[in-house]
Write an enzyme that holds these catalytic residues in place. Structure first.
Site, PDB file in Angstrom:
ATOM      1  N   GLY A   1      -1.405 -15.551 100.911  1.00  0.00           N
ATOM      2  CA  GLY A   1      -1.112 -16.841 101.536  1.00  0.00           C
ATOM      3  C   GLY A   1      -1.368 -18.014 100.622  1.00  0.00           C
TER       4      GLY A   1
ATOM      5  CD  GLU B   1      -5.097  -8.089 103.036  1.00  0.00           C
ATOM      6  OE1 GLU B   1      -4.692  -7.074 103.609  1.00  0.00           O
ATOM      7  OE2 GLU B   1      -4.353  -8.879 102.437  1.00  0.00           O
TER       8      GLU B   1
END
Ligand SMILES: Cc1cc2nc3c(=O)[nH]c(=O)nc-3n(C[C@H](O)[C@H](O)[C@H](O)COP(=O)(O)OP(=O)(O)OC[C@H]3O[C@@H](n4cnc5c(N)ncnc54)[C@H](O)[C@@H]3O)c2cc1C
Lengths: 721, 330
Positions: free
Chosen positions: A521, A680
């Protein structure tokens, strides 16, 4: 207790046309811009939008795992006062076909898994809808179902690719020969269970039609992508569809692709000609919002007497549904982690009568690295070499799979710094010998990694006549702090203060941008935002002498080409995680007394939000190690522990001392910010570090997650006491 | 949600009368932390709720002989914080604090806690069979997910466990439950309130429809100052017991023998399991690891674990021994 090292606020070098940051807004621990709105309840989440005349829908789940719907009697449901409609495949309007069969809601009588939405009730109130839902009488023609993943399942097949588009199998050299030639070898099978994301905010949509114009307030990870799907499903010009999602209460991947409730809400709103709201209930989340597939992974490693790998083989068995193929890329990280002349990986799937798996934080890397990093620990023990040293000895020069050079590779630096901070030196490798009262103590280490992705995006930057700047990008802030990070990025590129910049996101009416996914992102949106901001600054200064014209001034940017043009390279983030555990000798209870991660993730845009992401990922990894498991009951074909009392996520009391640190890492080959994704990587490797520590503490190697007290009850102190 | 009527009773007689007027589907409402959840799930479908949190049963009072009378409406957090409870019956305060969360304990009542229903996943899912919920429909837990279900006293009809922590401590302490029914008042000695499933698993307790719990009396037990509750669970907090132990030990310091002992197990049966065989074995035995092991074995000889929960037998054994050792050394 938490701690973090300060970020190195060094500017990214060598990016074409890179102007050095002007304001130092990047690297500052700015608090979330919308924090106050959130804690005061002013921030509206999808379900809280309340258009006039709104009606309430509830979805009816199938109670068989496979078969057909033969009949549906809605008479009793329709008699509940306030019920407006009961829809099922025989009465629902037809939709345009889409690739994701999970979105073909109420289009056929086929039941592909227990819990699949097969009917919808719409009513004046939620209470009436729920009561009517109970009274909908569905007749089924059940068929025998098959829901249990096994490594010897006759239906196993090799998919063409695994997510997003990697080859399913790879082979370099001769693994068998490499294993034969090895001085030490291990051949072990590891298992991870089905896992569910369980974001705090459930998947929810409020849909409103105005003629052929559709507006949806929706909880998702990317409004533009959700708009595209809606347009396709309803056969509309995308310009007539708007998806609005300014605040999202977590996603972890489960809101990355549209879920059935989005389509159902819009469909219902069309039928009753009123706005409709629909939320997936917590229990329904176990069926219709995706999950991490269970995996069965065979790892074979061989090494010479010095611990240099001669062979790496990673073979994965996992599941998908009959609705759609979802192929988790579990062994992909193994292709580039360590140097070895002989390497092979494979994935095989079986399509079961189960819900379709989907994205969950670090898909692929997370389960795959549990197996690989456990196996590396086992190999280190077999070879009598310190597990950090073993990893150092197998550090590749270039990406072993692609042959590309690494843009930067911080694994060894992270291992070294972590060892220092954690106090690894002098560790006695003998398992099961350290006692502290009634508990056995052990430590473990594992590597983390996550790829650095970047996708094309569009953005605008506008100088406002009244002062200040507005930046627009169809990004998503799913609680990560994206809005805040983008504000800092824009401020730097504009040479303005963060309080002069307002970032608009979470709206498909804004310039098209990719979903919040793949930890890409900030990199993707940031690239477009920087480009737009620099263009605006140039025009403002060059054409207007720095004075904003009366109508304001706007610059638009598209980074598609910049991303396509980037040099092929191996771009990955790396990290090292260290765990200390204490295992009770009488009860098998495991406490993670310390968890410490060091990450090489490029330049940190905002240390505060970055630390939250890393610590959050590590906490979720601890849950994966010790707690989380969706339990499939083959009798019914569903996950039976479908609530937060039955499915345990880590709570505060489980988290003792957790620390996330990062190394100074300058990588000029990434993006104008010099950043790598951080959403992540924190969950990757945690479970292996904990499993390795449990082995060090107890001598018991648990290869099937989660590690439960059941597995450790028979631990005995090796010193016989 | 299914429509229901709500009444707030002003006193015990009013509550009993209100419930008697209702159908079999009428329920008393305590803190609602279990009942309302089950209503949302469609497991409970009452037509009438009689709110009993505003009766005069909200106090903890001393009884002759060092005991305490705990009102049925006393909130779990208040009970756990009560000085007399903490001093006289540490096992009870610890059991309460080991349960649920702060928010839930602030709402949960003494009576509601005793009468909370099993957390068996099949009982809570109306789309599946369950003999306890739908008489005669079957017990899928026997073949299905039963890792955290019973190892003692279960039947072919039901392998559910009782989830309360507090009840385990009360069973060990031999508490008496004061009940007001349509026929008047009576007391039921714990653990006799709860019953084994047998072939009537739909009945959790010996209470009849309309029985209202008004108080729990904990008789004086001076040596219960040396008592403790130890709960093993999968997560460090906010999880039901896998196995728990409530224990009190009276050791003759001079001779080092056990004069008396109280022991109950949680998470192992349809009832809070009073370990009478272990207590018998302990009485008069030397306060040593060997005696404690023998006592644990005496109790667990009756265990019949299911396919996936044999570990609970070892766990219960270890926990009994460990807790008794700690009490003996305290
Ligand atoms: C997420 C979660 C976690 C939990 N964890 C634990 C745990 O770890 N350990 C634990 O012990 N408990 C735990 N609980 C359960 C909790 O302790 C119970 O829900 C609570 O004690 C019930 O009390 P209540 O007053 O809310 O009962 P209610 O829900 O009001 O009532 C429960 C039952 O008692 C009946 N009842 C209530 N009052 C009376 C009365 N005076 N006379 C007769 N019948 C009456 C009701 O009709 C109903 O059948 C947990 C609950 C939740 C939701």
């Amino acid at each position: 207790m938490m701690a973090a090292t300060p970020a190195a606020a060094t500017p990214a070098a060598a990016t074409p046309a890179a102007a050095p940051p002007a304001t130092g807004a990047i690297g500052v621990p700015l608090a979330r811009i919308e924090a106050r709105e959130k804690v005061t309840g002013a921030a509206r989440y999808a379900y809280e939008h309340q258009p006039d005349e709104v009606a309430y829908a509830t979805a009816v789940p199938a109670t068989i795992a496979r078969g057909r719907i033969s009949a549906l009697d809605a008479a009793a449901a329709m008699e509940v006062p306030g019920v407006l409609a009961v829809l099922w495949h025989a009465t629902a309007p037809r939709l345009q076909p889409v690739a994701d069969g999970e979105l073909a809601v109420l289009q056929s009588g086929r039941v592909a898994y227990r819990g699949q939405f097969v009917a919808l009730v719409v009513a004046e109130t939620l209470e009436a809808a729920r009561e009517a839902e109970r009274l909908v009488a569905i007749g089924y023609e059940p068929e025998e179902h098959d829901s249990l993943l096994r490594e010897d399942h006759p239906g196993l097949y090799a998919p063409e690719t695994v997510n997003p588009s990697f080859p399913a199998a790879t082979s370099d050299g001769d693994v068998e020969a490499g294993l034969r030639a090895a001085a030490v070898a291990i051949d072990k099978t590891y298992r991870t269970p089905a896992l569910h994301n369980n974001a705090m905010e459930p998947h929810a949509t409020v849909a409103l039609w105005d003629g052929d114009d559709l507006t949806c307030w929706d909880s998702n990870q990317g409004a533009p992508a959700h708009r595209a799907t809606l347009a396709q499903v309803f056969g509309l010009d995308p310009a007539r569809v708007r998806v609005i999602s300014p605040h999202v209460g977590g996603g972890f991947g489960s809101k990355g692709s549209p879920r059935p409730q989005l389509v159902l809400a819009a469909l219902a709103a069309r039928v009753v000609a009123r706005p409709v709201k629909l939320a997936v209930t917590r229990r329904q989340m176990w069926a219709v919002t995706g999950y991490r597939t269970p995996t069965i992974q065979r790892l074979r490693l061989g090494a010479d007497a010095e611990g240099r790998l001669t062979a790496i083989a990673h073979d994965v068995v996992e599941q998908t549904s009959t609705v759609r193929e979802f192929a988790e890329q579990t062994a992909v990280a193994t292709r580039m982690m360590y140097a070895a002349p002989n390497r092979s990986t494979s994935h095989r799937l079986v399509a079961l009568d189960v819900p379709t798996p989907s994205w969950m934080r670090a898909p692929g890397e997370c389960p795959g690295m549990f197996a690989l990093e456990s196996a590396v620990d086992e190999l280190a023990i077999a070879a009598g070499i310190d597990p950090i040293e073993l990893r150092v000895r197998n550090e590749p020069e270039v990406d072993p799979h692609s042959g590309h050079r690494f843009s930067s590779r911080g694994l060894i630096a992270c291992l070294r710094e972590g060892a220092e901070r954690f106090g690894w030196a002098g560790r006695d490798p003998a398992p099961g010998v350290r006692r502290e009262g009634c508990r056995l103590v052990g430590t473990g280490v594992a590597a983390s990694t996550y790829p650095v992705y970047r996708r094309g995006a569009q953005a605008f930057a506008r100088a406002e006549p009244g002062g200040g700047f507005t930046v627009g990008v169809g990004a998503a802030d799913i609680g990560t702090g994206a809005r805040t990070a983008l504000t800092q990025i824009a401020a730097d590129a504009l040479g303005a203060g963060v309080d002069e910049v307002r970032v608009e996101l979470g709206d498909s009416a804004l310039p098209r941008a990719p979903v919040a996914g793949g930890s890409a992102g900030t990199a993707s949106w940031g690239t477009a935002v920087v480009k737009a901001c620099r263009a605006l600054r140039e025009r403002l200064d060059g054409e207007h002498g720095g004075v904003v014209p009366p109508d304001g001034l706007r610059a638009d940017a598209d980074s598609e080409q910049d991303v396509a043009d980037q040099e092929p390279m191996a771009r990955h983030a790396f990290g090292a995680q260290f765990a200390e555990v204490k295992v009770d000798l009488d009860t098998g209870e495991t406490e993670v007394s310390r968890l410490l991660g060091v990450f090489g993730v490029g330049r940190i845009v905002n240390p505060r939000t970055a630390r939250s992401q890393l610590v959050g990922g590590m906490t979720m990894g601890m849950g994966m190690a010790l707690l989380e498991e969706s339990v499939l009951d083959p009798q019914f074909g569903d996950y039976v522990n479908h609530d937060l009392a039955g499915y345990h996520v880590a709570c505060n009391a489980d988290v003792r001392d957790i620390q996330a640190h990062w190394i100074d890492e300058e990588d000029p080959h990434l993006n104008p910010m010099g950043s790598k994704g951080i959403g992540e990587i924190g969950i990757v490797g945690t479970a292996a570090a904990i499993a390795n520590a449990v082995h060090h503490a107890t001598g018991i190697r648990v290869r099937e997650l989660p590690i439960r007290l059941d597995d450790l009850l028979w631990a005995e102190a090796a010193d016989g006491s | 949600m299914r429509p229901f009527a709500y009444e707030a009773a002003a006193d015990a007689d009013g509550a009993v009368a209100a419930l008697a007027r209702g159908t079999a589907a009428a329920r008393y409402l305590g803190g609602g932390t279990n009942l309302v959840d089950l209503m949302r799930l469609g497991v409970e479908q009452p037509e009438l709720l009689v709110d009993v949190t505003r009766l005069a049963h909200g106090a903890i009072e001393p009884l002759d002989g060092g005991g305490l009378r705990i009102g049925a409406e006393v909130r779990n957090s208040d009970c756990a914080a009560d000085r007399a409870v903490r001093e006289r019956f540490p096992v009870l305060a610890q059991a309460l604090l080991a349960g649920a969360s702060g928010q839930l304990r602030n709402l949960a009542t003494t009576a509601g806690n005793l009468l909370q229903r099993t957390r068996c996943a099949y009982f809570q899912d109306v789309s599946k069979p369950c003999n306890k919920r739908a008489v005669g429909s079957g017990c899928p837990a026997i073949e299905g997910d039963h890792r955290n279900l019973a190892i003692l006293g279960h039947s072919e009809a039901c392998v559910a466990t009782h989830p309360s922590d507090m009840a385990v401590a009360l069973a060990a302490l031999g508490a008496r439950v004061v009940v007001r029914g349509p026929g008047g008042e009576r007391t039921i000695a714990m653990p006799g309130l709860h019953r084994l499933p047998g072939d009537e698993p739909e009945r959790d307790t010996v209470l009849e429809h309309g029985d209202l719990i008004t108080a729990v009396e904990v008789p004086g037990l001076p040596w219960a100052t040396r008592s403790r509750y130890r709960k093993v669970r999968d997560r460090a907090s906010f999880a039901f017991a896998v196995v728990s132990v409530a224990a009190a030990l009276d050791v003759d310091e001079a001779g080092g023998t056990v004069r008396d002992a109280r022991l109950a197990l949680g998470g192992v049966a349809h009832v809070p399991w009073r370990a009478l065989a272990a207590e018998d074995a302990l009485r008069g035995a030397p306060a040593t690891r060997e005696s404690f092991e023998a006592a644990a074995e005496a109790e667990l000889a009756a265990a019949e674990p299911l396919r996936d929960n044999a570990f609970k037998v070892s766990l219960a054994h270890n926990l009994i021994v460990r807790t008794l050792l700690e009490l003996a050394g305290a």
